[in-house]
Design an enzyme around this catalytic site. Structure first.
Site, PDB file in Angstrom:
ATOM      1  N   GLY A 175       0.852  -1.183   0.000  1.00 57.46           N
ATOM      2  CA  GLY A 175       0.000   0.000   0.000  1.00 57.46           C
ATOM      3  C   GLY A 175       0.884   1.227   0.000  1.00 57.46           C
ATOM      4  N   SER A 216       5.948  -5.237  -0.862  1.00 61.40           N
ATOM      5  CA  SER A 216       5.913  -3.810  -1.193  1.00 61.40           C
ATOM      6  C   SER A 216       6.170  -2.957   0.043  1.00 61.40           C
ATOM      7  CB  SER A 216       4.573  -3.477  -1.859  1.00 61.40           C
ATOM      8  OG  SER A 216       4.564  -2.173  -2.381  1.00 61.40           O
ATOM      9  N   ALA A 217       5.188  -2.194   0.517  1.00 67.46           N
ATOM     10  CA  ALA A 217       5.375  -1.364   1.716  1.00 67.46           C
ATOM     11  C   ALA A 217       5.784  -2.205   2.910  1.00 67.46           C
ATOM     12  CB  ALA A 217       4.093  -0.591   2.028  1.00 67.46           C
ATOM     13  N   HIS A 222       9.686  -2.794  -6.250  1.00 67.88           N
ATOM     14  CA  HIS A 222       9.176  -2.395  -7.572  1.00 67.88           C
ATOM     15  C   HIS A 222      10.254  -1.693  -8.396  1.00 67.88           C
ATOM     16  CE1 HIS A 222       5.253  -3.191  -5.782  1.00 67.88           C
ATOM     17  NE2 HIS A 222       5.434  -2.218  -4.923  1.00 67.88           N
ATOM     18  N   GLU A 270      10.173  -6.883  -9.788  1.00 64.61           N
ATOM     19  CA  GLU A 270       8.940  -7.624  -9.544  1.00 64.61           C
ATOM     20  C   GLU A 270       9.163  -9.125  -9.678  1.00 64.61           C
ATOM     21  OE1 GLU A 270       5.788  -4.850  -9.119  1.00 64.61           O
ATOM     22  OE2 GLU A 270       7.741  -5.214  -8.166  1.00 64.61           O
TER      23      GLU A 270
END
Length: 235
Positions: free
Chosen positions: A90, A122-123, A159, A194
């Protein structure tokens, strides 16, 4: 003894949520366990319950149960008693702000360092570095501090995107921004593409997946590392 998967993303193009990581969940968490989910990175548009349910469906495929930390009256106790922890993606600014607001950043760090299995995407991976300073996210909220968990002795850029030599866009590339980071900060940065992740097993840090990662060290030219490379001495 740290045990963790730090993944660049939750979803690969054309695949379902966490599909490329499902086969590794039991190696990380074991079987028939209940994993604690931290959904705080997701801004408006999807509730904590909805986000938790989405993750729960993915974990079911590995015969693992999952419950959101927001469902517990005492988040600190939930962390201390968790069989495993998963922090979803997020907005990193929001995630870090909420971890400090709930007063659980340090407890999260301590339980993972003590051996509670952890996965971030991710986060959720961004916060495992020394700081959140190499996030790609918009600063939609001001966190108490940029200092994060420090599970690895460097920063991570999930990313990570290579420069497009055919693009007419003249804005900063990801590489340019990381080099700007090194004008002020000295810790290395690992650019995770990724489908790639870092596997933590005790003191060992190993690149996993099919793609190379790009490593940036202060005052050095960036370089590529191949899957199965150990990053334990990168600091």
């Amino acid at each position: 003894m740290k045990k963790a998967i730090l993944a660049s993303t939750s979803t690969l193009h054309g695949e379902e949520y966490l599909a490329y990581l499902t086969a590794h969940l039991n190696n990380l968490y074991g079987k028939d366990k209940e994993v604690l989910f931290i959904p705080f990175a997701r801004p408006g548009g999807i509730s904590h319950d909805a986000y938790t349910n989405k993750a729960k469906e993915a974990f079911k495929k590995a015969n693992l149960d999952l419950k959101g930390i927001h469902e517990f009256e005492n988040p600190l106790d939930a962390l201390k008693n968790a069989d495993g922890i998963f922090t979803g993606g997020g907005n990193t600014f929001l995630l870090v702000s909420e971890l400090y607001r709930y007063g659980i950043m340090e407890t999260l760090r301590q339980v993972v360092l003590s051996g509670t299995p952890y996965m971030g995407t991710s986060a959720g991976t961004n916060i495992t570095g020394l700081t959140m300073g190499t996030t790609n996210d918009m600063p939609i909220i001001q966190p108490k501090s940029f200092k994060t968990l420090g599970l690895v002795p460097f920063n991570i850029n999930p990313h990570y995107l290579d420069p497009d030599t055919n693009s007419t866009h003249k804005g900063e590339t990801r590489e340019t921004r990381i080099k700007e980071f090194h004008h002020i900060n000295t810790q290395p940065v690992v650019g995770l593409r990724e489908g790639s992740w870092l596997e933590l097993n005790g003191k060992e840090i190993t690149l996993k997946g099919k793609l190379s990662a790009r490593v940036f060290e202060c005052n050095k030219e960036p370089y590529e590392i191949e899957p199965e490379t150990t990053l334990t001495n990168l600091n």
